[in-house]
Design an enzyme around this catalytic site. Structure first.
Site, PDB file in Angstrom:
ATOM      1  N   SER A  37      71.912  -4.623  18.247  1.00 36.42           N
ATOM      2  CA  SER A  37      70.838  -3.675  18.567  1.00 36.42           C
ATOM      3  C   SER A  37      71.286  -2.237  18.383  1.00 36.42           C
ATOM      4  CB  SER A  37      70.440  -3.814  20.042  1.00 36.42           C
ATOM      5  OG  SER A  37      69.932  -5.071  20.316  1.00 36.42           O
ATOM      6  N   HIS A  59      68.391  -7.225  11.762  1.00 37.67           N
ATOM      7  CA  HIS A  59      68.005  -6.980  13.145  1.00 37.67           C
ATOM      8  C   HIS A  59      66.596  -7.524  13.393  1.00 37.67           C
ATOM      9  CE1 HIS A  59      66.973  -4.052  16.599  1.00 37.67           C
ATOM     10  NE2 HIS A  59      67.662  -5.072  17.068  1.00 37.67           N
ATOM     11  N   GLU A  61      64.709  -5.541  10.553  1.00 35.34           N
ATOM     12  CA  GLU A  61      65.327  -4.368   9.926  1.00 35.34           C
ATOM     13  C   GLU A  61      66.535  -4.865   9.135  1.00 35.34           C
ATOM     14  OE1 GLU A  61      64.470  -0.707  12.971  1.00 35.34           O
ATOM     15  OE2 GLU A  61      65.989  -2.128  13.584  1.00 35.34           O
ATOM     16  N   ASN A 106      64.997   0.868  17.578  1.00 35.87           N
ATOM     17  CA  ASN A 106      65.667   1.077  18.875  1.00 35.87           C
ATOM     18  C   ASN A 106      66.017   2.542  19.133  1.00 35.87           C
ATOM     19  OD1 ASN A 106      65.440  -1.543  19.598  1.00 35.87           O
ATOM     20  ND2 ASN A 106      67.561  -2.101  19.239  1.00 35.87           N
TER      21      ASN A 106
HETATM   22  N1  CAA Z   1      57.874 -19.392  20.902  1.00 38.28           N
HETATM   23  C1  CAA Z   1      56.649 -19.946  20.821  1.00 38.28           C
HETATM   24  N2  CAA Z   1      55.586 -19.466  21.486  1.00 38.28           N
HETATM   25  C2  CAA Z   1      55.773 -18.379  22.269  1.00 38.28           C
HETATM   26  C3  CAA Z   1      57.023 -17.751  22.403  1.00 38.28           C
HETATM   27  C4  CAA Z   1      58.099 -18.301  21.677  1.00 38.28           C
HETATM   28  N3  CAA Z   1      59.309 -17.775  21.759  1.00 38.28           N
HETATM   29  N4  CAA Z   1      56.912 -16.693  23.251  1.00 38.28           N
HETATM   30  C5  CAA Z   1      55.640 -16.665  23.652  1.00 38.28           C
HETATM   31  N5  CAA Z   1      54.954 -17.688  23.065  1.00 38.28           N
HETATM   32  C6  CAA Z   1      53.562 -18.019  23.256  1.00 38.28           C
HETATM   33  C7  CAA Z   1      53.266 -18.054  24.737  1.00 38.28           C
HETATM   34  O1  CAA Z   1      53.636 -19.295  25.300  1.00 38.28           O
HETATM   35  C8  CAA Z   1      51.795 -17.825  24.776  1.00 38.28           C
HETATM   36  O2  CAA Z   1      51.100 -19.040  24.582  1.00 38.28           O
HETATM   37  P1  CAA Z   1      49.853 -19.396  25.545  1.00 38.28           P
HETATM   38  O3  CAA Z   1      48.831 -18.369  25.178  1.00 38.28           O
HETATM   39  O4  CAA Z   1      49.497 -20.774  25.144  1.00 38.28           O
HETATM   40  O5  CAA Z   1      50.368 -19.274  26.950  1.00 38.28           O
HETATM   41  C9  CAA Z   1      51.565 -16.920  23.568  1.00 38.28           C
HETATM   42  O6  CAA Z   1      52.730 -17.010  22.736  1.00 38.28           O
HETATM   43  C10 CAA Z   1      51.380 -15.500  23.974  1.00 38.28           C
HETATM   44  O7  CAA Z   1      52.432 -15.157  24.861  1.00 38.28           O
HETATM   45  P2  CAA Z   1      52.186 -14.540  26.277  1.00 38.28           P
HETATM   46  O8  CAA Z   1      51.282 -15.345  27.102  1.00 38.28           O
HETATM   47  O9  CAA Z   1      53.539 -14.254  26.875  1.00 38.28           O
HETATM   48  O10 CAA Z   1      51.318 -13.285  26.007  1.00 38.28           O
HETATM   49  P3  CAA Z   1      51.348 -12.004  25.115  1.00 38.28           P
HETATM   50  O11 CAA Z   1      49.995 -11.958  24.531  1.00 38.28           O
HETATM   51  O12 CAA Z   1      51.848 -10.894  25.969  1.00 38.28           O
HETATM   52  O13 CAA Z   1      52.328 -12.141  23.870  1.00 38.28           O
HETATM   53  C11 CAA Z   1      54.313 -11.027  23.125  1.00 38.28           C
HETATM   54  C12 CAA Z   1      53.685 -12.098  23.997  1.00 38.28           C
HETATM   55  C13 CAA Z   1      54.033 -11.326  21.636  1.00 38.28           C
HETATM   56  C14 CAA Z   1      55.796 -11.105  23.387  1.00 38.28           C
HETATM   57  C15 CAA Z   1      53.703  -9.622  23.438  1.00 38.28           C
HETATM   58  O14 CAA Z   1      53.704  -9.418  24.821  1.00 38.28           O
HETATM   59  C16 CAA Z   1      54.483  -8.511  22.792  1.00 38.28           C
HETATM   60  O15 CAA Z   1      54.332  -8.221  21.612  1.00 38.28           O
HETATM   61  N6  CAA Z   1      55.355  -7.829  23.593  1.00 38.28           N
HETATM   62  C17 CAA Z   1      56.214  -6.769  23.112  1.00 38.28           C
HETATM   63  C18 CAA Z   1      57.470  -7.364  22.562  1.00 38.28           C
HETATM   64  C19 CAA Z   1      58.369  -6.323  21.981  1.00 38.28           C
HETATM   65  O16 CAA Z   1      58.146  -5.132  22.026  1.00 38.28           O
HETATM   66  N7  CAA Z   1      59.468  -6.803  21.403  1.00 38.28           N
HETATM   67  C20 CAA Z   1      60.510  -5.955  20.887  1.00 38.28           C
HETATM   68  C21 CAA Z   1      61.601  -5.840  21.921  1.00 38.28           C
HETATM   69  S1  CAA Z   1      62.880  -4.729  21.407  1.00 38.28           S
HETATM   70  C22 CAA Z   1      63.831  -5.652  20.408  1.00 38.28           C
HETATM   71  O17 CAA Z   1      63.642  -6.821  20.200  1.00 38.28           O
HETATM   72  C23 CAA Z   1      64.976  -4.942  19.760  1.00 38.28           C
HETATM   73  C24 CAA Z   1      66.263  -4.840  20.477  1.00 38.28           C
HETATM   74  O18 CAA Z   1      67.285  -4.775  19.803  1.00 38.28           O
HETATM   75  C25 CAA Z   1      66.349  -4.755  21.949  1.00 38.28           C
HETATM   76  P1  NAD Z   2      72.135 -13.356  25.166  1.00 37.26           P
HETATM   77  O1  NAD Z   2      73.058 -12.943  26.248  1.00 37.26           O
HETATM   78  O2  NAD Z   2      70.814 -13.944  25.507  1.00 37.26           O
HETATM   79  O3  NAD Z   2      72.857 -14.389  24.190  1.00 37.26           O
HETATM   80  C1  NAD Z   2      74.149 -14.205  23.688  1.00 37.26           C
HETATM   81  C2  NAD Z   2      74.760 -15.581  23.506  1.00 37.26           C
HETATM   82  O4  NAD Z   2      75.973 -15.448  22.780  1.00 37.26           O
HETATM   83  C3  NAD Z   2      75.105 -16.264  24.838  1.00 37.26           C
HETATM   84  O5  NAD Z   2      74.454 -17.514  24.868  1.00 37.26           O
HETATM   85  C4  NAD Z   2      76.636 -16.412  24.795  1.00 37.26           C
HETATM   86  O6  NAD Z   2      77.095 -17.613  25.364  1.00 37.26           O
HETATM   87  C5  NAD Z   2      76.881 -16.403  23.299  1.00 37.26           C
HETATM   88  N1  NAD Z   2      78.234 -16.006  22.872  1.00 37.26           N
HETATM   89  C6  NAD Z   2      79.016 -15.016  23.351  1.00 37.26           C
HETATM   90  N2  NAD Z   2      80.166 -14.948  22.624  1.00 37.26           N
HETATM   91  C7  NAD Z   2      80.070 -15.904  21.663  1.00 37.26           C
HETATM   92  C8  NAD Z   2      80.911 -16.322  20.593  1.00 37.26           C
HETATM   93  N3  NAD Z   2      82.085 -15.735  20.360  1.00 37.26           N
HETATM   94  N4  NAD Z   2      80.485 -17.344  19.803  1.00 37.26           N
HETATM   95  C9  NAD Z   2      79.290 -17.943  20.018  1.00 37.26           C
HETATM   96  N5  NAD Z   2      78.445 -17.577  21.010  1.00 37.26           N
HETATM   97  C10 NAD Z   2      78.841 -16.570  21.825  1.00 37.26           C
HETATM   98  O7  NAD Z   2      71.952 -12.052  24.247  1.00 37.26           O
HETATM   99  P2  NAD Z   2      70.755 -11.716  23.239  1.00 37.26           P
HETATM  100  O8  NAD Z   2      69.721 -10.941  23.970  1.00 37.26           O
HETATM  101  O9  NAD Z   2      70.383 -12.927  22.493  1.00 37.26           O
HETATM  102  O10 NAD Z   2      71.470 -10.675  22.269  1.00 37.26           O
HETATM  103  C11 NAD Z   2      72.274 -11.105  21.195  1.00 37.26           C
HETATM  104  C12 NAD Z   2      72.419  -9.985  20.195  1.00 37.26           C
HETATM  105  O11 NAD Z   2      71.127  -9.641  19.684  1.00 37.26           O
HETATM  106  C13 NAD Z   2      73.015  -8.689  20.765  1.00 37.26           C
HETATM  107  O12 NAD Z   2      73.771  -8.068  19.767  1.00 37.26           O
HETATM  108  C14 NAD Z   2      71.762  -7.889  21.095  1.00 37.26           C
HETATM  109  O13 NAD Z   2      72.008  -6.504  21.130  1.00 37.26           O
HETATM  110  C15 NAD Z   2      70.875  -8.271  19.947  1.00 37.26           C
HETATM  111  N6  NAD Z   2      69.426  -8.123  20.157  1.00 37.26           N
HETATM  112  C16 NAD Z   2      68.897  -8.396  21.385  1.00 37.26           C
HETATM  113  C17 NAD Z   2      67.522  -8.279  21.571  1.00 37.26           C
HETATM  114  C18 NAD Z   2      66.869  -8.576  22.888  1.00 37.26           C
HETATM  115  O14 NAD Z   2      65.696  -8.256  23.067  1.00 37.26           O
HETATM  116  N7  NAD Z   2      67.550  -9.176  23.845  1.00 37.26           N
HETATM  117  C19 NAD Z   2      66.699  -7.924  20.476  1.00 37.26           C
HETATM  118  C20 NAD Z   2      67.284  -7.687  19.234  1.00 37.26           C
HETATM  119  C21 NAD Z   2      68.657  -7.773  19.093  1.00 37.26           C
END
Ligand code: CAA
Ligand code: NAD
Length: 289
Positions: A119, A140, A152, A190
Site C-alpha cells: 500500500s 496494487h 494500480e 492511497n
Molecule cells: N466476495 C463476494 N461477495 C462480497 C464480498 C466478497 N469479498 N464482499 C462483499 N460481498 C457482497 C456482500 O456479501 C453483499 O452481498 P448481499 O447484498 O447479498 O449481502 C454485496 O457484496 C454488497 O456488500 P455489502 O452488503 O457489504 O454492501 P455494500 O453495498 O456496502 O458494498 C463495498 C460493499 C463494495 C465494499 C462498498 O461498501 C464499497 O465500495 N466500499 C468502499 C471500499 C473501498 O473504498 N475500498 C478501497 C479501500 S483502500 C485500499 O484497498 C487500498 C489500500 O492499500 C489500503
Molecule cells: P493481512 O494481515 O490481512 O494478511 C497478511 C497475511 O500475510 C497474513 O495472513 C499473514 O499470516 C501472512 N504472512 C505474513 N508473512 C508471510 C510470509 N513471509 N509468507 C506468507 N504469508 C505471510 O494483511 P492485508 O490487509 O491482506 O495486507 C497485505 C498487503 O496488501 C499489505 O502490503 C497491505 O499494505 C496491502 N494492501 C492492503 C489493503 C487493505 O485494505 N487491507 C488494500 C490494498 C493493499
C-alpha cells in the site's frame, strides 16, 4: 510470455482475494502462508466469497468449483519457484518483505515476474532486495479485491517495459482496470485516501465531530460508499498505521503523514477493525454490528 501459473504470498484480507480472482480467470494458483491455521482461514474465505458470488448469480457453481480447484495451498515457498508471476500480499513491513524478496530472487525461475501489493512502500526497494529489479513491478489491488475494479500498476525506474506490459495485461485478464502509477509513496489512490482517513481521526481527536457524524457526513454528503472510519476498520487499523508510520519516517516534516494518537492507541489495544471484531466500530464477521 503468457502468465499461466500465479503464486500468491499471504492469504489474508488481500491475498485470498487476489488468489481467488486469478483462479477465477483461469490461472493455476499456488498460495503460500506461514502457518496452516492462516492458510485454512484464507482458503475458507475464498470458499465463502465464491459461494456468495454463486448465490448472487455472478458465477455459476461450475465456474466457482473450477476456480477453487485451481488453487493449491502451501507453507513452502519453494512451491512457487516455477510461477510465471508471484504477487506478494504479506503484512506491511518492509524488513519482512525485503527478506522474502531476497529469498524469491534466489528460488524463482529467471523469467518469474515479482509483484508487490504494498500500500505504501517503494516497489523499487523490494526489487533491489530481490536482486532482479527489472522483473519487479507493483500490482496494487483494492479491498475487497473481488469487487473493486481498479488495479494500480507501478513501474519503477528499473522495471522493464516488457514486465510492465505483462503486469498490465494480467490486471486486465483478472477483470480489473489497470492505471499506471509511478513509484511514489501511496501511488495515486492511497496518497489521497490515507491522509483523508488520518485527518478524519484528527477531527475526532480535537472533539470537532464524532466518528458516527464524520461517517454520516461523507456517505450522505458526498456519496462515498463508506465513511473514513468504517473504511479504516475495513482496511485494518494496523495496516493504516503501518502506512502512515512508513511515510512519516521518510518525511517527518509532512503534517499529513503524522500517525494520529487515536489510531496508535487503538492498535496498541488490539483493536484492528473488522479483522479483530473491533476498531472504531464493533463487527460481527464481515458486517458492522
Ligand atoms: N466476495 C463476494 N461477495 C462480497 C464480498 C466478497 N469479498 N464482499 C462483499 N460481498 C457482497 C456482500 O456479501 C453483499 O452481498 P448481499 O447484498 O447479498 O449481502 C454485496 O457484496 C454488497 O456488500 P455489502 O452488503 O457489504 O454492501 P455494500 O453495498 O456496502 O458494498 C463495498 C460493499 C463494495 C465494499 C462498498 O461498501 C464499497 O465500495 N466500499 C468502499 C471500499 C473501498 O473504498 N475500498 C478501497 C479501500 S483502500 C485500499 O484497498 C487500498 C489500500 O492499500 C489500503
Ligand atoms: P493481512 O494481515 O490481512 O494478511 C497478511 C497475511 O500475510 C497474513 O495472513 C499473514 O499470516 C501472512 N504472512 C505474513 N508473512 C508471510 C510470509 N513471509 N509468507 C506468507 N504469508 C505471510 O494483511 P492485508 O490487509 O491482506 O495486507 C497485505 C498487503 O496488501 C499489505 O502490503 C497491505 O499494505 C496491502 N494492501 C492492503 C489493503 C487493505 O485494505 N487491507 C488494500 C490494498 C493493499
Amino acid at each position: 510470455m503468457t502468465i499461466q501459473k500465479v503464486g500468491v504470498i499471504g492469504c489474508g484480507l488481500m491475498g485470498h482475494g487476489i488468489a481467488q480472482i486469478a483462479a477465477a480467470s483461469g490461472h493455476d494458483v499456488v498460495v503460500r502462508e506461514t502457518e496452516q491455521g492462516a492458510l485454512d482461514k484464507g482458503l475458507g474465505r475464498i470458499r465463502k466469497s465464491l459461494a456468495k458470488l454463486v448465490e448472487k448469480e455472478k458465477l455459476t457453481q461450475d465456474v466457482a468449483d473450477g476456480a477453487f480447484g485451481r488453487i493449491t495451498g502451501t507453507l513452502d515457498l519453494a512451491d512457487l519457484a516455477d510461477c510465471d508471476l508471484v504477487v506478494e500480499a504479506i503484512i506491511e513491513d518492509l524488513g519482512i518483505k525485503n527478506t522474502l524478496y531476497a529469498e524469491l530472487g534466489r528460488i524463482c525461475k529467471p523469467a518469474t515476474i515479482l509483484a508487490s501489493n504494498t500500500s505504501s512502500f517503494r516497489v523499487g526497494d523490494m526489487g533491489a532486495a530481490s536482486g532482479r529489479p527489472e522483473r519487479m513491478v507493483g500490482l496494487h489491488f483494492f479491498n475487497p479485491v473481488q469487487l473493486m475494479k481498479l488495479v494500480e500498476v507501478v513501474k519503477t525506474d528499473k522495471t522493464s517495459d516488457e514486465v510492465f506490459a505483462e503486469a498490465k495485461a494480467f490486471g486486465e485478464a483478472v477483470g480489473k482496470v489497470p492505471v499506471s502509477a509511478s513509484d511514489t509513496p501511496g501511488f495515486v489512490v492511497n496518497r489521497l485516501l490515507v491522509p483523508y482517513m488520518a485527518e478524519a481521526m484528527r477531527m475526532v481527536e480535537r472533539g470537532d465531530a464524532t466518528v458516527e457524524d464524520v461517517d454520516a457526513g461523507m456517505t450522505l454528503g458526498c456519496g462515498y460508499p463508506m465513511g473514513p472510519f468504517t473504511l479504516t476498520d475495513y482496511v485494518g487499523l494496523d495496516t493504516t498505521l503501518s502506512i502512515l508510520e512508513g511515510w512519516h519516517a521518510e518525511d517527518p516534516s509532512n503534517p499529513l503523514f503524522v500517525p494520529p494518537a487515536l489510531l496508535k492507541q487503538k492498535v496498541a489495544e488490539g483493536k484492528l477493525g473488522r479483522k479483530s471484531g473491533e476498531g472504531f466500530y464493533d463487527w460481527q464477521g464481515d458486517k458492522r454490528a
